[in-house]
Design a protein around this motif. Sequence first.
Motif, PDB file in Angstrom:
ATOM      1  N   LEU B 670       0.852  -1.197   0.000  1.00 61.41           N
ATOM      2  CA  LEU B 670       0.000   0.000   0.000  1.00 61.41           C
ATOM      3  C   LEU B 670       0.881   1.237   0.000  1.00 61.41           C
ATOM      4  CD1 LEU B 670      -2.880   1.385   0.579  1.00 61.41           C
ATOM      5  CD2 LEU B 670      -2.170   1.297   2.978  1.00 61.41           C
ATOM      6  N   SER B 671       0.537   2.197  -0.831  1.00 62.15           N
ATOM      7  CA  SER B 671       1.226   3.491  -0.745  1.00 62.15           C
ATOM      8  C   SER B 671       0.204   4.613  -0.823  1.00 62.15           C
ATOM      9  CB  SER B 671       2.280   3.621  -1.846  1.00 62.15           C
ATOM     10  OG  SER B 671       1.678   3.474  -3.099  1.00 62.15           O
ATOM     11  N   VAL B 672       0.373   5.574   0.039  1.00 63.94           N
ATOM     12  CA  VAL B 672      -0.519   6.738   0.077  1.00 63.94           C
ATOM     13  C   VAL B 672       0.362   7.971  -0.058  1.00 63.94           C
ATOM     14  CG1 VAL B 672      -2.261   7.971   1.409  1.00 63.94           C
ATOM     15  CG2 VAL B 672      -2.047   5.492   1.644  1.00 63.94           C
ATOM     16  N   VAL B 673       0.080   8.760  -1.059  1.00 63.78           N
ATOM     17  CA  VAL B 673       0.900   9.943  -1.320  1.00 63.78           C
ATOM     18  C   VAL B 673      -0.004  11.156  -1.388  1.00 63.78           C
ATOM     19  CG1 VAL B 673       2.450  11.055  -2.985  1.00 63.78           C
ATOM     20  CG2 VAL B 673       2.577   8.582  -2.622  1.00 63.78           C
ATOM     21  N   GLY B 674       0.354  12.201  -0.684  1.00 62.32           N
ATOM     22  CA  GLY B 674      -0.460  13.420  -0.704  1.00 62.32           C
ATOM     23  C   GLY B 674       0.415  14.656  -0.759  1.00 62.32           C
ATOM     24  N   MET B 675      -0.066  15.648  -1.493  1.00 62.17           N
ATOM     25  CA  MET B 675       0.645  16.925  -1.568  1.00 62.17           C
ATOM     26  C   MET B 675      -0.362  18.038  -1.418  1.00 62.17           C
ATOM     27  SD  MET B 675       3.151  16.166  -4.751  1.00 62.17           S
ATOM     28  CE  MET B 675       2.230  14.761  -5.297  1.00 62.17           C
ATOM     29  N   TYR B 676      -0.004  19.065  -0.695  1.00 61.19           N
ATOM     30  CA  TYR B 676      -0.925  20.193  -0.537  1.00 61.19           C
ATOM     31  C   TYR B 676      -0.145  21.484  -0.743  1.00 61.19           C
ATOM     32  CZ  TYR B 676      -4.684  23.099   1.118  1.00 61.19           C
ATOM     33  OH  TYR B 676      -5.684  24.049   1.180  1.00 61.19           O
ATOM     34  N   GLN B 677      -0.674  22.289  -1.651  1.00 58.41           N
ATOM     35  CA  GLN B 677      -0.026  23.577  -1.916  1.00 58.41           C
ATOM     36  C   GLN B 677      -0.825  24.660  -1.197  1.00 58.41           C
ATOM     37  OE1 GLN B 677       0.353  24.600  -6.057  1.00 58.41           O
ATOM     38  NE2 GLN B 677       1.629  26.386  -5.610  1.00 58.41           N
ATOM     39  N   PHE B 678      -0.248  25.189  -0.116  1.00 59.24           N
ATOM     40  CA  PHE B 678      -0.950  26.234   0.640  1.00 59.24           C
ATOM     41  C   PHE B 678      -1.054  27.519  -0.174  1.00 59.24           C
ATOM     42  CE2 PHE B 678       0.409  23.504   4.135  1.00 59.24           C
ATOM     43  CZ  PHE B 678      -0.744  23.485   4.894  1.00 59.24           C
ATOM     44  N   ASN B 679       0.066  27.902  -0.727  1.00 63.98           N
ATOM     45  CA  ASN B 679       0.122  29.138  -1.510  1.00 63.98           C
ATOM     46  C   ASN B 679       1.354  29.052  -2.405  1.00 63.98           C
ATOM     47  OD1 ASN B 679       2.354  29.729   0.192  1.00 63.98           O
ATOM     48  ND2 ASN B 679       0.918  30.504   1.735  1.00 63.98           N
ATOM     49  N   ASP B 680       1.754  30.184  -2.973  1.00 61.33           N
ATOM     50  CA  ASP B 680       2.916  30.175  -3.868  1.00 61.33           C
ATOM     51  C   ASP B 680       4.205  29.851  -3.131  1.00 61.33           C
ATOM     52  OD1 ASP B 680       1.347  30.750  -5.950  1.00 61.33           O
ATOM     53  OD2 ASP B 680       1.813  32.893  -6.030  1.00 61.33           O
ATOM     54  N   GLN B 681       4.179  29.960  -1.815  1.00 59.42           N
ATOM     55  CA  GLN B 681       5.425  29.809  -1.078  1.00 59.42           C
ATOM     56  C   GLN B 681       5.555  28.494  -0.313  1.00 59.42           C
ATOM     57  OE1 GLN B 681       5.576  34.006   0.731  1.00 59.42           O
ATOM     58  NE2 GLN B 681       7.712  33.434   0.331  1.00 59.42           N
ATOM     59  N   TRP B 682       4.438  27.888   0.016  1.00 60.79           N
ATOM     60  CA  TRP B 682       4.531  26.695   0.850  1.00 60.79           C
ATOM     61  C   TRP B 682       3.816  25.487   0.226  1.00 60.79           C
ATOM     62  CZ3 TRP B 682       7.609  25.621   4.789  1.00 60.79           C
ATOM     63  CH2 TRP B 682       8.185  26.681   5.503  1.00 60.79           C
ATOM     64  N   THR B 683       4.531  24.383   0.203  1.00 58.87           N
ATOM     65  CA  THR B 683       3.932  23.107  -0.218  1.00 58.87           C
ATOM     66  C   THR B 683       4.346  22.048   0.801  1.00 58.87           C
ATOM     67  OG1 THR B 683       4.130  23.680  -2.546  1.00 58.87           O
ATOM     68  CG2 THR B 683       3.856  21.364  -2.050  1.00 58.87           C
ATOM     69  N   ILE B 684       3.398  21.247   1.209  1.00 60.08           N
ATOM     70  CA  ILE B 684       3.768  20.121   2.062  1.00 60.08           C
ATOM     71  C   ILE B 684       3.393  18.821   1.353  1.00 60.08           C
ATOM     72  CG2 ILE B 684       3.596  21.348   4.265  1.00 60.08           C
ATOM     73  CD1 ILE B 684       0.920  19.768   4.657  1.00 60.08           C
ATOM     74  N   ILE B 729       7.523  12.844   5.556  1.00 57.41           N
ATOM     75  CA  ILE B 729       6.862  14.125   5.290  1.00 57.41           C
ATOM     76  C   ILE B 729       7.896  15.125   4.795  1.00 57.41           C
ATOM     77  CG2 ILE B 729       4.963  13.823   6.926  1.00 57.41           C
ATOM     78  CD1 ILE B 729       6.485  15.647   8.860  1.00 57.41           C
ATOM     79  N   SER B 730       7.407  16.109   4.108  1.00 59.95           N
ATOM     80  CA  SER B 730       8.321  17.173   3.692  1.00 59.95           C
ATOM     81  C   SER B 730       7.567  18.480   3.549  1.00 59.95           C
ATOM     82  CB  SER B 730       9.015  16.814   2.375  1.00 59.95           C
ATOM     83  OG  SER B 730       8.147  17.050   1.302  1.00 59.95           O
ATOM     84  N   ALA B 731       8.287  19.551   3.668  1.00 64.73           N
ATOM     85  CA  ALA B 731       7.730  20.884   3.451  1.00 64.73           C
ATOM     86  C   ALA B 731       8.731  21.652   2.612  1.00 64.73           C
ATOM     87  CB  ALA B 731       7.500  21.580   4.779  1.00 64.73           C
ATOM     88  N   THR B 732       8.222  22.351   1.628  1.00 68.80           N
ATOM     89  CA  THR B 732       9.118  23.140   0.777  1.00 68.80           C
ATOM     90  C   THR B 732       8.684  24.589   0.819  1.00 68.80           C
ATOM     91  OG1 THR B 732       9.340  21.217  -0.653  1.00 68.80           O
ATOM     92  CG2 THR B 732      10.138  23.312  -1.522  1.00 68.80           C
TER      93      THR B 732
END
Lengths: 311, 811
Positions: B670-684, B729-732
Amino acid sequence: MEFRVLIFLCGLLVLNSCTKEVKIDIPGYEKQLVVDGSIREGEPPIVLLSTTQNIYAPTDISAYLASFVSDAVVTISDGTNTVTLSKVCTDNLPPGTEPYAEAIFGMSIQELQALPSPLCVYTSFDPSIFGQIGKTYTLTISHQGKTYTSATKIETPVGLDYLNWKPEANAPTLGNLYGFMTDNPNTSDNFMWEMKHIGDPFYSKPFGPFFNDQFFNGLAFEFTLYNPMSFNDSTYTESERGFFREGDTVVLRLSKLGKAEYQFFDKKYNQIFSSGSPFATPINIPSNIQGGALGVWAGFSAWSDTVICLP
Amino acid sequence: MKQQSPVSLRFYILFTVFTWFGTSLIFAQTKHTVSGYITTLSSGEALSSAKVYVPALNKGALSNSYGFYSLTLPAGIHEVEFRYSGCPTVRKTLDLSAQDVTMNIELGLKDGEKSFDEVVVNGKKGDNVNSTKMGQIELDIEQIKRLPAFMGEVDVIKTIQLLPGVSSVSEGGQGFYVRGGGPDQNLVLLDEGVVYNAAHLFGFFSVFNSDAVKSVNLIKGGMPANYGGRMSSVLEVNMNEGNKKRFGVKGGIGLISSRLTVEGPLKKDKGSFIISGRRTYIDVLAKAAISDTSPFAGSGYFFYDLNAKFNYQLGEKDRIFFSGYYGKDVFTFADREGGFSADMPWGNGIAAFRWNHLFSSKLFMNVTATFTDYKFKFGSKQDEFKIEFLSGIQDYSTKVDFSYYPNDRHRIKWGANHIYHVFTPSSVSAAQDSIVFNTGNAQKLYSHEEAIYLMDEFDANDRLRINAGLRYTAFQHVGSFTRYVKGDISKPDTTITYGKGDLIKFYHGLEPRISFRYLTGEHSSIKGGYAYNYQFVHLTSLSAVSLPTDIWYPTTDIAKPEKGFQASLGYFQNFFDDKLETSVEVYYKGMKNMVEFKEGALPGDNVNDNTDNLLVFGEGWAYGAEFFIKKATGKFTGWIGYTWAKTERRFPDINNGKIYPAKYDRRHDLSVVGMYQFNDQWTISSSFIYATGNTLTLPTSWYVQDQNLLFNYGARNSTRMAPYHRLDISATWYDKAYKTKTDPATGKEIEVKKKLRNNVAISIYNVYSRANPFFLFVDNDGDFLNGDFKLTVKQVSLFPIIPSVTWNFEF
């Protein structure tokens, strides 16, 4: 050897990894007879029988002793004479055989006699069945309704051209032994080497005592021998280990053995060396015993030389 | 069963070809073609899989990997749309009343122009339902960069391991298993050059530098006829072409390595280059830790890689590309007190030259010449004794592919390729002073591999699309060669010697391939596929984990070609206007002539012998079901993939001929992958993996021989390790890409792109520090006589929680 080094180097990668004990199901245990038998030129045959133990079986001294087999019928034949071996046990050793028992079981005679039950080997003091060069010895074991057989030949021994001690340039009281060998190009030769200080009752084996002429068939060359005794001798400092001291008198024994027997020992030392490494393949050691037993029945012929470590 | 004669088969092929061509000529009388290249507006790089679509006719075509498209339409004036994910659609009105039209299109945003489009994840909208591609996933490198990265190293192979049907070989491992096939059954291509070892540092990092990679395409089932040589999958990694419009620099500084990339035009809009390098500094850190006086001074490890690519447009019809890759791992160990030293370098070198030529608006040709060189060396020195082990492969490959677009219903491809393989599976040399030991001749094996193929993807009707192909493949094992003939234990070996160029063995066969898509609705389809493959190279391994010492070995007179088939069937359904994609695929794979080492074989056994004398051969099979849900658009994107699978092997000479599970047999993945772009500056982003534990072989019992404790191993792969699971997890954080400026022309405030852009990526690998099993072993401790002897099964785990931070920049 080089692959063992490679495996070791790869193993360095996991040095800092986390290791913990786990309980995991390992199915498939089957009890098997284990044969540890040998015959040397001029010496009686010695056969030690035991059984395999489940990996999760108790490992206390009682369990260890219980793994030895003493209810088998063991015979040896050289094609002319057939002798049924006698059971000789640690609680009833013939006079003068104590050092042999110590060597076979790796315990002092006091420790052997203190065991809750005796350990036994199968042997014969009939000189007609003592090992002779060129003869093939057939082993037959009957145990619990099953018969196991094997044959081994005592090969013609092969020696070195010379054996010299040479001091180290930066530590002249220490040195290595240098042997020179001229290998016969027409034979496939398998060897075991051991050493002892003169006067010691038994030989010490190095880390990898078995080798064959696969790499040097037909060549004449000099090679280095290190001191295997120094690793179990507390009088040697860490920096002295592996070297011979000036003034030592040591004996080298170079034994020859057959191909099937060599394969057993070669794989055995590979297993010992690589056990626990993820980079090594699981090696089941090939036995030369027919009938479903593990272990080996090996004939050895020996060449030996004594050298005094002087420049 | 009635056997098709070669004559009737040839006739059938010719007939089919003529039918296709004839059909195209008939259509050509009333239709015209629009063709050209689709490139990005900002850099001029080719866009593959861009869609050319005529809404009024519901007809369309996709650009190929070089950006070329061709669409034949009825004579007349047409409104044509050019689409690509994340780019504004371009509409053109084209007059095809009298003649063909060439239309090169640039899609995307101008450099400096701000995008307000929502993030679009991999794949092309709706393409999963519409295309005949099955088990095929294209990943965008920008998406890969947003995912959590182990030690900050962005890794394409670790990302594909998150897809259903794809498993990693071990913790952090680069090798991957696709639908029950071995790691050697994956054809890994970098700009069409074969990569034999895609891993650095024993498999923990991939050879693909993310800054040099443009796209990643994985085919795990229904392999089209233009691919061959491997049984399980194709992983195509395409390098960036370089910016044709302006010079640029980008790079990054990470925990263990740094990267730098330079790109720019050779001639504006005509040609470009890109040069990208990466190097680790583990050795520098180790040097700081080991003093010069230490007995281990001189020990260390590093890897580096260099990618370079040049392309140039020679005219309207010709383009050339040159790609190069060189990467190396170097491991050194020194024990000065013990008089021992060792070094172990290994790596790949790949060079590829490609020439695109347009014969007409309907006929595209690509010629490729590649050279691949993979080498592994291990050398050690103990006092005066030296030994060296070498293995390697050199491939000289040429290939030609034609793409023909006779009408809007057919897309025909045919081509041929030839590979000259030179394998050095094992070469050992040893010497003591001036004495050179007899380690046998360096075993080199020479072979030719050829293939021709023909395939057509055609629309039988508006719902049914079929991709049918046939590949003929041949292999010759040629001299010079020495065959060691092993006698029984009492007899000496003999040899048979073959001269240079002598034909030793010839193999050939047909590989039918077919896949179909049937549209069951506007947003749903059923797909099926069948592919038969031959494989002429084998990877043989003696260890439980992948190592560079694993030996590639070709098909010979003894080692027969592996062959196998895969049949798959799937249902694809999209929801919410293709925003949510779902699929269920089932597959069955059968494999024959698989290769393993004999039980108890050791690496040194092949000295003065042929490696294939140590091999045994058997069969395998795998089946499973894959479930996939993907949200491709919006601020929140990601996917869930689940695979149920079973993979087994049967070798007459292994495990007493009984069936046993493959070491990577995993029931659940099983693999679960999620990405969320808060705004132009932050993505987790975050990924979670759960997999059934790998199998392995452990001792079932112990015994004593000559005072040594020895083990007896049980049935092959009969023990299963604990399940593997991990959360990353990661945050950019992205620096503001735009700044406000007053437009001197209008006096208004406008936003312009900053020259220097940078971001900081923070990753946490294994968030809850799960001690995942890397391997198990039986440990013994203590002494019988002391009563403290103990045997225990121990689990080794490699990586606990590992935070990392990487700074990336671009200007």
